[in-house]
Design an enzyme around this catalytic site. Structure first.
Site, short mmCIF file in Angstrom:
data_model
loop_
_atom_site.label_atom_id
_atom_site.label_comp_id
_atom_site.label_asym_id
_atom_site.label_seq_id
_atom_site.Cartn_x
_atom_site.Cartn_y
_atom_site.Cartn_z
N TYR A 17 65.37 41.34 -64.61
CA TYR A 17 65.15 40.43 -65.69
C TYR A 17 63.60 40.19 -65.58
O TYR A 17 62.95 39.48 -66.29
CB TYR A 17 65.64 39.08 -65.31
CG TYR A 17 65.33 38.46 -63.72
CD1 TYR A 17 66.02 38.91 -62.69
CD2 TYR A 17 64.37 37.61 -63.57
CE1 TYR A 17 65.60 38.26 -61.42
CE2 TYR A 17 64.07 37.01 -62.58
CZ TYR A 17 64.82 37.66 -61.43
OH TYR A 17 64.34 36.94 -60.04
N GLY A 18 62.83 41.03 -64.86
CA GLY A 18 61.50 40.97 -64.68
C GLY A 18 60.79 42.48 -64.89
O GLY A 18 61.25 43.21 -65.61
N SER A 19 59.75 42.73 -63.80
CA SER A 19 59.19 44.10 -63.87
C SER A 19 60.14 45.20 -63.86
O SER A 19 59.83 46.29 -64.50
CB SER A 19 58.11 44.15 -62.60
OG SER A 19 58.76 43.93 -61.38
N VAL B 57 72.25 46.73 -60.18
CA VAL B 57 71.14 45.83 -59.91
C VAL B 57 70.66 44.97 -61.37
O VAL B 57 71.03 45.65 -62.20
CB VAL B 57 69.77 46.54 -59.26
CG1 VAL B 57 68.71 45.94 -59.52
CG2 VAL B 57 70.11 46.97 -57.96
N PHE B 58 70.62 43.75 -61.27
CA PHE B 58 70.10 42.99 -62.17
C PHE B 58 68.73 42.77 -62.55
O PHE B 58 68.15 42.29 -61.63
CB PHE B 58 70.58 41.49 -62.45
CG PHE B 58 70.35 40.90 -63.66
CD1 PHE B 58 70.50 41.13 -64.93
CD2 PHE B 58 69.68 39.47 -63.45
CE1 PHE B 58 69.97 40.81 -66.04
CE2 PHE B 58 69.44 38.63 -64.63
CZ PHE B 58 69.70 39.20 -66.01
N GLU C 87 60.38 42.78 -52.61
CA GLU C 87 60.60 41.30 -53.13
C GLU C 87 60.60 40.38 -51.76
O GLU C 87 61.07 39.34 -52.03
CB GLU C 87 61.88 41.25 -53.99
CG GLU C 87 61.93 42.24 -55.14
CD GLU C 87 60.54 42.08 -56.08
OE1 GLU C 87 59.90 40.88 -56.22
OE2 GLU C 87 60.31 42.99 -56.82
C1 BEZ Z 1 63.20 42.08 -61.84
O1 BEZ Z 1 64.37 41.91 -62.34
O2 BEZ Z 1 62.22 42.74 -62.20
C2 BEZ Z 1 63.07 41.42 -60.58
C3 BEZ Z 1 62.54 40.16 -60.67
C4 BEZ Z 1 62.26 39.32 -59.40
C5 BEZ Z 1 62.52 39.87 -58.28
C6 BEZ Z 1 63.36 41.33 -58.07
C7 BEZ Z 1 63.17 42.01 -59.42
#
Ligand code: BEZ
Length: 185
Positions: A7-9, A4-5, A81
């Site tokens: 990039y946010g929370s 899983v990538f 999400e």
């Molecule tokens: C994340 O990488 O934290 C993320 C960002 C947006 C939607 C799902 C995960």
């Protein structure tokens, strides 16, 4: 096992089990606070803003990849999400081996989804975030957490750092005003 990538929370708060974690980069995408949040950091009447990935041939989005054994994690993330994101596959490069590549699942909110807000100036985005809160907490805390996590990894993402600075300025100015009002009473 799949990746899983984040990039946010998910960078600072992965709320799922993982077996491995790597620092990675995703060329061709920029991290932007262009997605509306009706269900986490805002409400349907007063949406907050959260991150999505925007195609940009000059950009690189730095983040983390988590290796996941338990398939239920994907179902849980689909639910978490659900506000305009969809699953997609991205090709990631490990920071310590940039010529190598591997696939990962990312949740991306594309332009045109029902909650998409799109581009705005940093000042306008900061103003909206400063005034938004939702079931997962204050919208500005989301930015502060993300900026701190990126800083601690040595990642300079100008969009996030400018937003972080703008929000700290708003918060300092609100504190000064309320201290002034207290002194005046
Ligand atoms: C994340 O990488 O934290 C993320 C960002 C947006 C939607 C799902 C995960």
């Amino acid at each position: 096992m799949r990746w899983v990538f984040a990039y946010g929370s998910l960078i600072w708060r992965p709320d799922f089990p993982f077996v491995d974690r790597r620092r990675v980069r995703l060329p061709g995408y920029a991290r932007r606070f262009w997605q509306g949040s009706h269900d986490h950091r805002g409400t349907p009447d007063a949406p907050g803003r959260v991150v999505t990935l925007i195609p940009n041939p000059h950009a690189i989005c730095h983040g983390l990849a988590y290796q996941i054994e338990d398939e239920s994690v994907f179902v849980a993330l689909d639910h978490r999400e659900k506000n305009g994101y969809r699953r997609t596959t991205v090709s990631l490069h490990p920071e310590d081996a940039p010529r190598a590549a591997f696939d990962a699942t990312a949740w991306v909110a594309e332009p045109g989804n029902f909650a998409y807000l799109g581009e705005a100036s940093i000042d306008n985005i900061a103003e909206q975030i400063a005034n938004s809160t939702g079931p997962s907490g204050r919208n500005d805390d989301y930015v502060f957490e993300l900026a701190n996590a990126l800083k601690s990894m040595g990642i300079d993402d100008p969009h996030i750092m400018e937003l972080n600075d703008a929000l700290h300025a708003i918060s300092a100015s609100a504190t000064n005003h309320s201290e002034g009002a207290l002194k005046a009473t």
